[in-house]
Design a protein around this motif. Structure first.
Motif, PDB file in Angstrom:
ATOM      1  N   SER A  13       0.815  -1.217   0.000  1.00 29.17           N
ATOM      2  CA  SER A  13       0.000   0.000   0.000  1.00 29.17           C
ATOM      3  C   SER A  13       0.851   1.271   0.000  1.00 29.17           C
ATOM      4  CB  SER A  13      -0.911   0.004   1.243  1.00 29.17           C
ATOM      5  OG  SER A  13      -0.128   0.032   2.428  1.00 29.17           O
ATOM      6  N   ASP A  15       3.759   4.088  -1.383  1.00 31.17           N
ATOM      7  CA  ASP A  15       4.175   4.665  -2.664  1.00 31.17           C
ATOM      8  C   ASP A  15       5.654   5.028  -2.627  1.00 31.17           C
ATOM      9  OD1 ASP A  15       4.443   7.139  -1.300  1.00 31.17           O
ATOM     10  OD2 ASP A  15       2.392   7.714  -1.782  1.00 31.17           O
ATOM     11  N   ARG A  16       6.150   5.546  -3.764  1.00 29.33           N
ATOM     12  CA  ARG A  16       7.580   5.837  -3.889  1.00 29.33           C
ATOM     13  C   ARG A  16       8.024   6.950  -2.944  1.00 29.33           C
ATOM     14  NH1 ARG A  16       8.898   5.645 -10.423  1.00 29.33           N
ATOM     15  NH2 ARG A  16       8.442   3.417 -10.708  1.00 29.33           N
ATOM     16  N   LYS A  17       7.179   7.936  -2.730  1.00 32.50           N
ATOM     17  CA  LYS A  17       7.544   9.021  -1.832  1.00 32.50           C
ATOM     18  C   LYS A  17       7.829   8.497  -0.426  1.00 32.50           C
ATOM     19  CE  LYS A  17       5.151  12.913  -4.037  1.00 32.50           C
ATOM     20  NZ  LYS A  17       4.108  13.966  -3.840  1.00 32.50           N
TER      21      LYS A  17
END
Length: 437
Positions: A13, A15-17
């Motif tokens: 769940s 993300d890349r950030k």
């Protein structure tokens, strides 16, 4: 936790950030770990060259050097946390890494023990501001169901840095009496990481919203009590608000336990193993380096495990267990075990609990404070303990010098873990809760 999250792996769940934020905090802490353990490994060699007349009092001067680094760390950490609440997490993280790279490099040029002591103090000031900033950034970017895991993965950067320092010293130590200078020169490399940090890591959205609200409220005449908490000086707010003050006191006591015990006991593990090896006719520095690497392999596992255990079993039982086992392991390692091979094995187990327990701070402390006070509160608790904990190396060094052995000193200082066990039940259980706004 939503139904969708329970049906998939926790990491899917994200993300890349969020992963980039974790990587930045982990690397920043890794560099701190390398620099800190480089001092632990090389302080004795450096002081033999810079202060040869110390003689039998060398353990005291080693303790004093480590203590000054801790003292600087405490001052810089609190100032850095305050700055991160006003200037932003990413900006302060960038500044911290750049400055400690500078002072670490300058430590290699020390010409006597007094100059070395001053440079270690300044390095400590810049080192201190990194942790609270990175911890707040990760906590604010990661979701509740994975936040403790992220904290454990972030905190393991310290163990990775310790391990790399041990590995580097294994190869650098044979280069001669000035080899310790090369270790500190390697500490300049993190400055290159700052270039990526400028563009690859986002600022916390939570902090951005709070900064806008603080700016809007500043200067207004009529404010509610809740609104005034945004305009008061952050350090004053965490010490004056009754609930914040209680959490700050509880956290600070536990932080002092973890920090004083580790700096007063575990920093002597390499030297202790080296002294055992020398008695058996082995190379002391080689065994000290090996012990450091083994200890930190255990610590890396301990960091990560505490985060996962805190998400699974809760903050209270996990932290209590780490304190209790650390109390037991101290005399087992330093007093009751005399076989060199078994001592090396126990170094890993000891590292798992005594150094791995530091993860409770990035797991629990961000959950004590709202966003506009988070970096200040977490940094204060983490770093204020160093104003007490810096006495640990001095106390242990004095006992070692007086009694000529590590076992008694370690066992006496290790009793402080009992205090941590008594405080844990009074802290709030925050597993699975959203961060306070």
């Amino acid at each position: 936790m939503t139904e969708v999250q329970t049906q998939q792996a926790w990491y899917r769940s994200l993300d890349r950030k969020q992963w980039r934020t974790l990587a930045a905090a982990n690397l920043g802490w890794l560099f701190d770990g390398f620099e800190t353990y480089a001092l632990i490994l090389t302080a004795g060699v450096a002081l033999k060259q810079l202060h040869p007349e110390a003689g039998a009092q060398t353990p005291f001067y080693i303790g004093l050097t480590i203590a000054m680094t801790l003292l600087g760390w405490g001052v810089g950490g609190i100032l850095g946390g305050i700055a991160a609440d006003y200037l932003g997490r990413r900006k302060v993280l960038l500044l911290s890494i750049t400055l400690y790279s500078l002072f670490t490099g300058l430590s290699a040029a020390a010409w006597n023990w007094e100059s070395f002591l001053v440079l270690r103090l300044l390095t400590g000031v810049t080192l201190g501001s990194e942790w609270g900033t990175g911890t707040s950034l990760v906590a604010e970017m990661w979701p509740a169901h994975a936040r403790a895991k992220a904290a454990g993965l972030m905190q393991c950067g310290l163990g990775l840095g310790f391990f790399l320092a041990s590995a580097a010293w294994h190869f650098i130590a044979p280069l001669g009496p000035g080899a310790w200078r090369y270790m500190f020169l390697l500490g300049v490399l993190p400055a290159l990481f700052a270039l990526w940090l400028r563009t690859g890591v986002p600022e916390s959205d939570r902090w951005t919203r709070v900064a806008k609200r603080r700016s809007t409220l500043r200067g207004q005449a009529s404010l509610t009590e809740e609104e005034r908490s945004y305009t008061r000086f952050t350090l004053r707010q965490i010490l004056s608000d009754p609930r914040m003050r209680r959490l700050t006191i509880l956290g600070s006591i536990m932080s002092a336990v973890t920090t004083c015990a580790w700096w007063g006991i575990s920093t002597w593990v390499p030297a202790y193993v080296g002294s055992m090896a020398a008695k058996d006719g082995h190379n002391a520095e080689s065994y000290a380096s090996t012990a450091g690497m083994i200890y930190n392999v255990g610590a890396i596992a301990g960091y990560i495990s505490l985060g996962f255990a805190a998400d699974r079993f809760g903050r209270k039982p996990t932290v209590f267990t780490y304190f209790a086992v650390s109390l037991l392991l101290t005399p087992v390692l330093f007093l009751w075990t005399h076989d060199l091979t078994l001592v090396l094995l126990l170094c890993a187990v000891n590292g798992f609990f005594t150094l791995g327990q530091y993860t409770w701070m990035p797991v629990w402390l961000p959950e004590f404070y709202p966003t506009h006070l988070r970096a200040t509160g977490a940094a204060f608790v983490f770093n204020a303990a160093r104003f007490i904990a810096f006495l640990g190396p001095l106390l242990a060094g004095s006992i070692i010098a007086a009694l000529g052995g590590y076992g008694t000193a370690a066992t006496v200082v290790g009793l402080i873990y009992i205090v941590g066990m008594l405080v844990v039940p009074f802290c709030p259980e925050t597993r699975g809760r959203q961060l306070p706004e």
